[in-house]
Design a protein around this motif. Structure first.
Motif, PDB file in Angstrom:
ATOM      1  N   ARG A 121       0.835  -1.206   0.000  1.00 16.31           N
ATOM      2  CA  ARG A 121       0.000   0.000   0.000  1.00 16.31           C
ATOM      3  C   ARG A 121       0.869   1.254   0.000  1.00 16.31           C
ATOM      4  O   ARG A 121       0.553   2.251  -0.658  1.00 16.31           O
ATOM      5  N   ALA A 122       1.974   1.211   0.733  1.00 17.37           N
ATOM      6  CA  ALA A 122       2.897   2.347   0.731  1.00 17.37           C
ATOM      7  C   ALA A 122       3.503   2.527  -0.655  1.00 17.37           C
ATOM      8  O   ALA A 122       3.639   3.667  -1.148  1.00 17.37           O
ATOM      9  N   ALA A 123       3.863   1.412  -1.291  1.00 16.70           N
ATOM     10  CA  ALA A 123       4.413   1.488  -2.646  1.00 16.70           C
ATOM     11  C   ALA A 123       3.392   2.085  -3.615  1.00 16.70           C
ATOM     12  O   ALA A 123       3.739   2.888  -4.494  1.00 16.70           O
ATOM     13  N   GLN A 124       2.129   1.711  -3.443  1.00 21.72           N
ATOM     14  CA  GLN A 124       1.077   2.257  -4.307  1.00 21.72           C
ATOM     15  C   GLN A 124       0.965   3.775  -4.121  1.00 21.72           C
ATOM     16  O   GLN A 124       0.813   4.521  -5.093  1.00 21.72           O
ATOM     17  N   ARG A 125       1.074   4.250  -2.867  1.00 17.68           N
ATOM     18  CA  ARG A 125       1.027   5.697  -2.628  1.00 17.68           C
ATOM     19  C   ARG A 125       2.199   6.408  -3.303  1.00 17.68           C
ATOM     20  O   ARG A 125       2.035   7.486  -3.892  1.00 17.68           O
ATOM     21  N   GLY A 126       3.389   5.802  -3.193  1.00 21.07           N
ATOM     22  CA  GLY A 126       4.553   6.410  -3.819  1.00 21.07           C
ATOM     23  C   GLY A 126       4.409   6.477  -5.323  1.00 21.07           C
ATOM     24  O   GLY A 126       4.745   7.500  -5.948  1.00 21.07           O
ATOM     25  N   LEU A 127       3.898   5.398  -5.928  1.00 20.60           N
ATOM     26  CA  LEU A 127       3.681   5.381  -7.372  1.00 20.60           C
ATOM     27  C   LEU A 127       2.655   6.428  -7.776  1.00 20.60           C
ATOM     28  O   LEU A 127       2.847   7.168  -8.751  1.00 20.60           O
ATOM     29  N   TRP A 128       1.571   6.542  -7.017  1.00 22.37           N
ATOM     30  CA  TRP A 128       0.500   7.481  -7.360  1.00 22.37           C
ATOM     31  C   TRP A 128       1.010   8.919  -7.270  1.00 22.37           C
ATOM     32  O   TRP A 128       0.710   9.746  -8.142  1.00 22.37           O
ATOM     33  N   ARG A 129       1.786   9.225  -6.245  1.00 27.03           N
ATOM     34  CA  ARG A 129       2.338  10.577  -6.116  1.00 27.03           C
ATOM     35  C   ARG A 129       3.220  10.908  -7.315  1.00 27.03           C
ATOM     36  O   ARG A 129       3.167  12.015  -7.867  1.00 27.03           O
ATOM     37  N   TYR A 130       4.045   9.942  -7.706  1.00 24.54           N
ATOM     38  CA  TYR A 130       4.954  10.177  -8.823  1.00 24.54           C
ATOM     39  C   TYR A 130       4.177  10.372 -10.126  1.00 24.54           C
ATOM     40  O   TYR A 130       4.457  11.302 -10.891  1.00 24.54           O
ATOM     41  N   ILE A 131       3.198   9.511 -10.361  1.00 28.00           N
ATOM     42  CA  ILE A 131       2.461   9.569 -11.625  1.00 28.00           C
ATOM     43  C   ILE A 131       1.641  10.855 -11.736  1.00 28.00           C
ATOM     44  O   ILE A 131       1.586  11.482 -12.793  1.00 28.00           O
ATOM     45  N   THR A 132       0.982  11.247 -10.658  1.00 27.13           N
ATOM     46  CA  THR A 132       0.191  12.485 -10.733  1.00 27.13           C
ATOM     47  C   THR A 132       1.087  13.676 -11.048  1.00 27.13           C
ATOM     48  O   THR A 132       0.699  14.581 -11.809  1.00 27.13           O
ATOM     49  N   GLN A 133       2.279  13.683 -10.497  1.00 28.28           N
ATOM     50  CA  GLN A 133       3.210  14.767 -10.795  1.00 28.28           C
ATOM     51  C   GLN A 133       3.624  14.735 -12.261  1.00 28.28           C
ATOM     52  O   GLN A 133       3.663  15.777 -12.937  1.00 28.28           O
ATOM     53  N   VAL A 134       3.925  13.544 -12.769  1.00 26.95           N
ATOM     54  CA  VAL A 134       4.335  13.401 -14.171  1.00 26.95           C
ATOM     55  C   VAL A 134       3.211  13.836 -15.109  1.00 26.95           C
ATOM     56  O   VAL A 134       3.436  14.564 -16.084  1.00 26.95           O
ATOM     57  N   LEU A 135       1.988  13.411 -14.818  1.00 29.07           N
ATOM     58  CA  LEU A 135       0.872  13.735 -15.706  1.00 29.07           C
ATOM     59  C   LEU A 135       0.568  15.232 -15.699  1.00 29.07           C
ATOM     60  O   LEU A 135       0.196  15.802 -16.728  1.00 29.07           O
ATOM     61  N   HIS A 136       0.701  15.877 -14.559  1.00 32.09           N
ATOM     62  CA  HIS A 136       0.489  17.326 -14.513  1.00 32.09           C
ATOM     63  C   HIS A 136       1.545  18.056 -15.336  1.00 32.09           C
ATOM     64  O   HIS A 136       1.273  19.129 -15.889  1.00 32.09           O
ATOM     65  N   GLN A 137       2.725  17.483 -15.430  1.00 26.09           N
ATOM     66  CA  GLN A 137       3.781  18.112 -16.220  1.00 26.09           C
ATOM     67  C   GLN A 137       3.611  17.871 -17.713  1.00 26.09           C
ATOM     68  O   GLN A 137       3.970  18.718 -18.525  1.00 26.09           O
ATOM     69  N   ARG A 138       3.036  16.713 -18.088  1.00 24.91           N
ATOM     70  CA  ARG A 138       3.058  16.293 -19.488  1.00 24.91           C
ATOM     71  C   ARG A 138       1.713  16.430 -20.206  1.00 24.91           C
ATOM     72  O   ARG A 138       1.660  16.292 -21.431  1.00 24.91           O
ATOM     73  N   ILE A 139       0.628  16.631 -19.456  1.00 20.06           N
ATOM     74  CA  ILE A 139      -0.685  16.756 -20.106  1.00 20.06           C
ATOM     75  C   ILE A 139      -1.296  18.097 -19.708  1.00 20.06           C
ATOM     76  O   ILE A 139      -1.865  18.216 -18.609  1.00 20.06           O
ATOM     77  N   PRO A 140      -1.196  19.091 -20.557  1.00 26.42           N
ATOM     78  CA  PRO A 140      -1.761  20.403 -20.206  1.00 26.42           C
ATOM     79  C   PRO A 140      -3.292  20.438 -20.232  1.00 26.42           C
ATOM     80  O   PRO A 140      -3.903  21.235 -19.518  1.00 26.42           O
ATOM     81  N   ASP A 141      -3.923  19.574 -21.054  1.00 22.62           N
ATOM     82  CA  ASP A 141      -5.387  19.553 -21.172  1.00 22.62           C
ATOM     83  C   ASP A 141      -5.986  18.918 -19.918  1.00 22.62           C
ATOM     84  O   ASP A 141      -5.805  17.722 -19.677  1.00 22.62           O
ATOM     85  N   PRO A 142      -6.717  19.668 -19.090  1.00 22.17           N
ATOM     86  CA  PRO A 142      -7.247  19.113 -17.837  1.00 22.17           C
ATOM     87  C   PRO A 142      -8.223  17.963 -18.045  1.00 22.17           C
ATOM     88  O   PRO A 142      -8.282  17.034 -17.232  1.00 22.17           O
ATOM     89  N   GLU A 143      -9.023  17.999 -19.129  1.00 22.81           N
ATOM     90  CA  GLU A 143      -9.988  16.917 -19.358  1.00 22.81           C
ATOM     91  C   GLU A 143      -9.269  15.616 -19.686  1.00 22.81           C
ATOM     92  O   GLU A 143      -9.601  14.553 -19.143  1.00 22.81           O
ATOM     93  N   LEU A 144      -8.280  15.694 -20.572  1.00 23.55           N
ATOM     94  CA  LEU A 144      -7.515  14.494 -20.912  1.00 23.55           C
ATOM     95  C   LEU A 144      -6.731  14.002 -19.703  1.00 23.55           C
ATOM     96  O   LEU A 144      -6.688  12.801 -19.423  1.00 23.55           O
ATOM     97  N   ARG A 145      -6.132  14.934 -18.949  1.00 21.62           N
ATOM     98  CA  ARG A 145      -5.367  14.538 -17.775  1.00 21.62           C
ATOM     99  C   ARG A 145      -6.257  13.827 -16.757  1.00 21.62           C
ATOM    100  O   ARG A 145      -5.869  12.808 -16.172  1.00 21.62           O
TER     101      ARG A 145
END
Length: 430
Positions: free
Chosen positions: A119-143
């Motif tokens: 569960r801790a690993a899942q939290r770490g992955l989710w934090r990383y991915i949300t940060q990456v997606l905010h950087q790489r997908i400017p369109d809020p609907e697609l993100r």
């Protein structure tokens, strides 16, 4: 365990417009290809490590468990990337994750530790991915669509894989509990915690004389070696090392599916510099220094574990890593405690570490000599004595050390500096 996860069975949510959902799946497919690079892998592994460290600060200090956790994380991520862009996929636990669960079971950790780790690993992955997606997908609907799909797929992947992982853990725990090796491991763990060793001839006797001089080994294989072959390979090499040191068969305790702890007992301190390199390039050995008695049993093992940590993290590590060759690195990078410093002082200063006034004066002279850059005249000025007096004291000190000061300069200076700070409490008992 293989479980088909159809798109229609995902968690109930607000429907995503078909065009946006198709675009999101296409984006995830391209994303999966980019994320297979080694640099991205390291970022993911670091994010997961950090999340686990937050929950269990001391958990990843266990080198072997950390290695298994990292191998499982890598395997999970590779498997998940292969299906992330599909509307239907199968989830099943990677072999590395099953091996990791078995190692956790053998180490005596509870199943709650295993589940909380995931569960801790899942939290770490989710934090990383949300940060990456905010950087790489400017369109809020697609993100938003990508985040929803990623969350659903990753949760289904984890929940489904955990069924098989927990089953592997429970099977290993049940088997290990019944096994004689498990009983021996429990006794060894108790001794390592500082409890007295069982008396000779008792039902719990380890058949390993505790009044011997002990050399502890930590052996492990690379992940490329299948778990079913690793234990036999390590036991064979441990027996070979004991024979090479002129000792009886070693005391062996499995430390995981790819690891083994061993203790070699001898009547006198053996020459561990003569330990041969393993025949297999996939076998690695960390060696503690020889120490007598139950305290030595624990000390040598702690040193071998410290040497393993260095060998597992250093780029230039050799197949055999002796603590005596990396002790200063260990002390400076997290394995230092007063017992380690006491052992360093006793080993490096030898007869110069007794409680006499003569030894104290010689130690002070050597310390000032080293502090002055090995300049005799500067040392004499600091001490307020004649240069010949300094030279005489240095010769006396070297007789007690058994070798030239310069041959172990760094180690000797560190031992003396520690004595300056802590005083006589770190000297060996009279």
């Amino acid at each position: 365990m293989r479980t088909a996860v159809p798109r229609t069975e995902r968690h109930v949510r607000e429907p995503i417009p078909a065009t946006v959902e198709d675009e999101a799946f296409a984006w995830l497919t391209a994303f999966a290809l980019r994320m297979r690079s080694e640099s991205e892998f390291e970022l993911i592994l670091s994010a997961v490590d950090s999340a686990i460290q937050e929950t269990f600060p001391h958990y990843l200090a266990d080198v072997e468990v950390h290695r298994e956790v990292r191998a499982a994380t890598r395997a999970h991520w590779l498997g998940f990337l292969a299906v992330i862009g599909r509307t239907q996929f199968e989830a099943h636990p990677p072999a590395e994750a099953v091996d990791g669960a078995r190692t956790v079971a053998r180490r005596g950790y509870g199943v709650d530790m295993l589940l909380k780790t995931y569960r801790a690993a899942q939290r770490g992955l989710w934090r990383y991915i949300t940060q990456v997606l905010h950087q790489r997908i400017p369109d809020p609907e697609l993100r938003g669509a990508v985040l929803v799909i990623f969350w659903e797929h990753s949760t289904l992947w984890l929940d489904t894989c955990l069924d098989g992982i927990v089953a592997a853990y429970m099977n290993e725990r049940e088997h290990h509990t019944r096994d004689a090796d498990a009983q021996r491991a429990e006794i060894v763990q108790a001794i390592l915690r500082g409890e007295p060793a069982p008396p000779a001839g008792s039902p719990d006797d380890l058949a390993h004389p505790m009044d011997n001089v002990h050399v502890a080994l930590v052996l492990w294989t690379d992940p490329e070696i299948p778990a079913r072959h690793a234990t036999g390979l390590l036991r064979e090499h441990a027996a070979h090392l004991a024979h090479a040191l002129g000792a009886s068969p070693p005391l062996l305790v499995s430390s995981g599916v790819h690891g083994l702890w061993a203790w070699i007992g001898t009547s006198h301190p053996p020459d561990i510099a003569a330990v041969a390199v393993p025949a297999s390039a996939h076998v690695h050995v960390a060696i503690g220094t020889p120490h007598p008695g139950s305290a030595g049993f624990r000390r040598s093992h702690a040193e071998a574990c410290a040497a393993q940590r260095i060998a597992s993290s250093a780029q230039n590590a050799t197949a055999v890593t002796a603590y005596q060759d990396v002790d200063l690195v260990c002390l400076l990078t997290g394995d230092g405690d007063l017992d380690s410093v006491r052992a360093l002082i006793e080993r490096e200063l030898g007869r110069l570490a007794d409680h006499s006034e003569t030894s104290a004066r010689l130690r002070d002279t050597v310390c000032e000599f080293l502090r002055a850059g090995s300049n005799v005249d500067a040392t004499a000025n600091r001490l307020g004595v004649h240069g010949n007096t300094v030279r005489y004291r240095l010769k006396q000190a070297e007789r007690r050390l058994g070798h030239a000061i310069e041959s172990r300069r760094v180690h000797i200076e560190l031992a003396l500096r520690c004595l300056e700070v802590y005083g006589g409490e770190l000297l060996p008992a009279p």
